[in-house]
Motif scaffolding. Structure first.
Motif, short mmCIF file in Angstrom:
data_model
loop_
_atom_site.label_atom_id
_atom_site.label_comp_id
_atom_site.label_asym_id
_atom_site.label_seq_id
_atom_site.Cartn_x
_atom_site.Cartn_y
_atom_site.Cartn_z
N LEU A 112 -93.19 -75.74 0.39
CA LEU A 112 -94.42 -76.37 -0.09
C LEU A 112 -95.56 -76.15 0.92
N ALA A 113 -95.22 -76.24 2.19
CA ALA A 113 -96.24 -76.05 3.24
C ALA A 113 -96.77 -74.62 3.21
N GLU A 114 -95.87 -73.67 3.00
CA GLU A 114 -96.31 -72.26 2.94
C GLU A 114 -97.27 -72.03 1.78
N ALA A 115 -97.07 -72.77 0.71
CA ALA A 115 -97.96 -72.65 -0.44
C ALA A 115 -99.21 -73.52 -0.26
N GLY A 116 -99.27 -74.24 0.84
CA GLY A 116 -100.45 -75.08 1.12
C GLY A 116 -100.46 -76.41 0.40
N LEU A 117 -99.31 -76.75 -0.23
CA LEU A 117 -99.29 -77.96 -1.06
C LEU A 117 -98.99 -79.24 -0.28
N VAL A 118 -98.50 -79.09 0.94
CA VAL A 118 -98.33 -80.26 1.82
C VAL A 118 -98.84 -79.87 3.21
N LYS A 119 -99.26 -80.89 3.94
CA LYS A 119 -99.65 -80.70 5.33
C LYS A 119 -98.74 -81.55 6.20
N GLU A 120 -98.42 -81.07 7.40
CA GLU A 120 -97.58 -81.86 8.29
C GLU A 120 -98.36 -82.30 9.51
N ARG A 121 -97.91 -83.41 10.09
CA ARG A 121 -98.56 -83.96 11.27
C ARG A 121 -97.48 -84.56 12.15
N LYS A 122 -97.44 -84.16 13.41
CA LYS A 122 -96.45 -84.71 14.34
C LYS A 122 -96.92 -86.06 14.84
N LEU B 91 -93.70 -83.51 -4.35
CA LEU B 91 -95.15 -83.62 -4.46
C LEU B 91 -95.55 -85.00 -4.97
N GLN B 92 -94.80 -85.43 -5.97
CA GLN B 92 -95.10 -86.74 -6.57
C GLN B 92 -94.92 -87.84 -5.53
N LEU B 93 -93.82 -87.74 -4.80
CA LEU B 93 -93.52 -88.76 -3.79
C LEU B 93 -94.59 -88.80 -2.70
N LEU B 94 -95.08 -87.63 -2.31
CA LEU B 94 -96.02 -87.56 -1.20
C LEU B 94 -97.46 -87.82 -1.61
#
Lengths: 123, 123
Positions: B54-64, B23-26
DNA sequence: ATTATATGAAACCATTTGGTTTCGTGTCAA
DNA sequence: TTGACACGAAACCAAATGGTTTCATATAAT
């Protein structure tokens, strides 16, 4: 003077819903194990183990009174969590700031009412 | 319209030190998996699994983007944690209030300097 | 003195977790 | 078109987790 090699930290301790429930229960008053465990759908021994994990994280303190062991909440270690969290506040505060600026500049922002955070997503 | 049956919640997601590091890194910038995993002493696949949690918890989002998947921090779900924490603030605030009253009434409180929280323990 | 109560310790078990390696697939570059 | 790169999926594994039951011990009550 070695560090206590704390096996469970605050983050792990609060990860379990049962343990969060325990903290809430023990906030109000000191309670012996049998009384505590009567609030949970599991064995007294299981509750006892959760209490130990909380104790290792410093989140509860125990006191022997006759043949019973009474536990009470010790909220202080949660300050570490608060400190950790405060680091990330700037991220959602940023989002709110972006929203605020957007609303101030755009009269036609009515639709923002229902999904503001999505709409202001920087992506 | 069933509830998403979110397998991992925020409390579980942040329980792991590696994931907190992620989380800190991102927070600073969006990053592809390979770059992210170069910061950790484990396989890319392992990091990928943490990112999914983390994505399942909504704490990160991904983008292709082309052949890469870039991740970024999404701090908003941490507000749940903040709300949870705020409930317990009154407990340590209470302690500080007790300390404050004690200090105001007692001139000989010098020894409190090093272990104030212990000394004011209501026990 | 005997019995009942409160608790922790220990052994055990199924599931989850955090990691690995291997393989398949989509995309970019020569 | 032929590699090389980025990634996720799958199979696998050891250790941790969350629960159980049984037993031992200390204290309280009769």
């Amino acid at each position: 003077m070695a560090i206590p090699a704390q096996k469970h930290d605050v983050f792990q301790a609060i990860a379990d819903p049962t343990r969060r429930h325990l903290l809430q229960l023990l906030g109000d008053q000191e309670m012996p194990v049998t009384v505590i465990s009567s609030h949970f759908p599991m064995s007294r021994t299981a509750v006892s183990k959760h209490l130990r994990i909380l104790a290792e994280a410093g989140l509860v303190k125990e006191r022997k009174v006759g043949r019973e062991t009474r536990y009470r909440l010790e909220a202080e270690p949660l300050m570490e969590l608060k400190r950790w969290l405060s680091y990330y506040e700037r991220y959602w505060e940023n989002k709110l700031n972006v929203l605020k600026r957007f609303v101030e500049q755009d009269d036609d922002a009515a639709e923002l009412k229902f999904t503001p955070l999505e709409v202001v997503d920087p992506e």
